[in-house]
Motif scaffolding. Structure first.
Motif, PDB file in Angstrom:
ATOM      1  N   THR A 180     -11.858  -9.442   2.680  1.00 28.42           N
ATOM      2  CA  THR A 180     -10.395  -9.446   2.695  1.00 28.42           C
ATOM      3  C   THR A 180      -9.839 -10.476   1.720  1.00 28.42           C
ATOM      4  O   THR A 180      -8.890 -10.201   0.968  1.00 28.42           O
ATOM      5  CB  THR A 180      -9.886  -9.746   4.112  1.00 28.42           C
ATOM      6  OG1 THR A 180     -10.456  -8.809   5.028  1.00 28.42           O
ATOM      7  CG2 THR A 180      -8.375  -9.623   4.173  1.00 28.42           C
TER       8      THR A 180
ATOM      9  N   LEU B  75     -10.441  -9.439  -1.956  1.00 27.61           N
ATOM     10  CA  LEU B  75      -9.612  -8.360  -2.488  1.00 27.61           C
ATOM     11  C   LEU B  75      -8.481  -8.919  -3.347  1.00 27.61           C
ATOM     12  O   LEU B  75      -8.193  -8.408  -4.438  1.00 27.61           O
ATOM     13  CB  LEU B  75      -9.057  -7.523  -1.334  1.00 27.61           C
ATOM     14  CG  LEU B  75      -8.676  -6.081  -1.665  1.00 27.61           C
ATOM     15  CD1 LEU B  75      -8.731  -5.229  -0.402  1.00 27.61           C
ATOM     16  CD2 LEU B  75      -7.293  -5.985  -2.278  1.00 27.61           C
TER      17      LEU B  75
ATOM     18  N   LEU C  14       0.826  -1.211   0.000  1.00 27.33           N
ATOM     19  CA  LEU C  14       0.000   0.000   0.000  1.00 27.33           C
ATOM     20  C   LEU C  14       0.860   1.260   0.000  1.00 27.33           C
ATOM     21  O   LEU C  14       0.513   2.265  -0.629  1.00 27.33           O
ATOM     22  CB  LEU C  14      -0.931  -0.014   1.212  1.00 27.33           C
ATOM     23  CG  LEU C  14      -2.039  -1.067   1.217  1.00 27.33           C
ATOM     24  CD1 LEU C  14      -2.832  -1.001   2.524  1.00 27.33           C
ATOM     25  CD2 LEU C  14      -2.975  -0.883   0.027  1.00 27.33           C
TER      26      LEU C  14
ATOM     27  N   VAL D 106      -9.081  -2.425  -4.119  1.00 30.70           N
ATOM     28  CA  VAL D 106      -9.677  -1.817  -2.916  1.00 30.70           C
ATOM     29  C   VAL D 106     -11.051  -1.234  -3.213  1.00 30.70           C
ATOM     30  O   VAL D 106     -12.023  -1.481  -2.477  1.00 30.70           O
ATOM     31  CB  VAL D 106      -8.731  -0.737  -2.354  1.00 30.70           C
ATOM     32  CG1 VAL D 106      -9.426   0.055  -1.248  1.00 30.70           C
ATOM     33  CG2 VAL D 106      -7.450  -1.369  -1.830  1.00 30.70           C
TER      34      VAL D 106
END
Length: 316
Positions: A241, A244, A59, A116
């Motif tokens: 999660t 993703l 990220l 995301v």
């Protein structure tokens, strides 16, 4: 007589616990134990720590690519075409003479943004559909379940290809932007979360605290979003999660097929698509974006598994 009274009062204080205004010690301990025990169990899992560190690092790369490279990913020189890794270019150059390392770093942003945003939008839609169907039941649940099953019958990649194939640029070429890919994957990917949410809501709405809120005259909206939703969202977050990572790989697949993001935009899928055409000339343009994609997907799957194991009482 007075001694017996004092003894009874002392015993009552011991049974009641410390007299803190506005708190119920027994209930407070129980309410904290579920979240605290799950969190303490989670931070002790090496798989969670490893995946969390990897995801935070990825990220950070997506948010600040300039920290990791000062080379323009679109600054290409054909004189460097297909040169291997070196001190000047850690990952070598692709067939257009572009720095593969720089493109891998900058390609992280689009891949992560698609993953995301798609997951967040799918979570919102799935949670809303699941709450409405599970809470109201009857015809509301029947209609929403029918719609969910219809969408479930559509293969994700096939449906995405059909939709994205209609996006064209000003030259008439197939070219879907980032938001087009996000909205398409959201439209065909929210159903699993809706099903999980529906099942969780149907269990939670039978709880005593929901019945107590209803008997005290709480509105339907308050019961749904104050009592039912917060206590049934955990399994959906676990699914989100894991999903993703699946979404990121789906974006790469669509870009590889020439349906999703197209050059000059950069993503790992675009890089893999371009590299496979020249695979006989060198593996390095294919190896590094593929490696980043695999590590990212694996990290999110590991994180989802760790969170599921920590919050599921049956697995603890």
């Amino acid at each position: 007589m007075s001694d017996m009274t004092q003894t009874a009062e002392a015993n009552a204080k011991i049974m009641d616990g410390p007299n803190v205004p506005g708190t119920d010690p027994v209930k407070s301990d129980k309410s904290r134990s579920l979240a605290q025990d799950a969190f303490r169990d989670l931070v002790r899992r090496p798989m969670f720590l490893l995946s969390a560190v990897l995801i935070l690092f990825i990220l950070f790369i997506a948010a600040f690519p300039g920290v990791f490279t000062s080379v323009d990913p679109l600054d290409c020189d054909l004189k460097n075409s297909m040169k291997g890794p070196s001190g000047d270019a850690w990952f070598g150059y692709n067939f257009q003479g572009c720095d593969v390392y720089s493109q891998t770093v900058y390609g992280t942003r689009n891949s992560i943004v698609v993953g995301v945003l798609t997951t967040v939008f799918s979570l919102i839609i799935g949670a809303l559909v699941g709450v409405l169907g599970g809470f109201f039941g009857k015809w509301t649940d029947a209609i929403l379940s029918f719609v969910t099953n219809v969408f479930f019958g559509l293969p994700l990649l096939l449906a995405a290809i059909v939709i994205l194939n209609n996006f064209r640029d000003e030259k008439g070429m197939r070219n879907a932007g980032v938001m087009a890919v996000v909205l398409t994957l959201t439209a065909v990917g929210w159903m699993s979360m809706a099903r999980v949410m529906r099942g969780a809501v149907m269990q939670v709405k039978q709880a005593d605290y929901v019945a107590a809120a209803r008997s005290l005259g709480a509105s339907t909206t308050r019961m749904m979003f104050r009592h039912v939703l917060p206590n049934s969202i955990t399994p959906v977050i676990v699914v989100a999660t894991i999903s993703l990572g699946v979404v990121i790989s789906a974006e790469a697949t669509l870009s590889f097929l020439g349906i999703g993001i197209r050059p000059p935009a950069i993503s790992w899928g675009v890089m893999i698509s371009e590299a496979q055409q020249r695979i006989s000339q060198g593996l390095h343009p294919l190896l590094f974006p593929s490696g980043m994609l695999s590590i990212t997907v694996l990290a999110f799957i590991m994180l989802g598994d760790a969170v599921r194991d920590a919050f599921d009482p049956k697995l603890r």
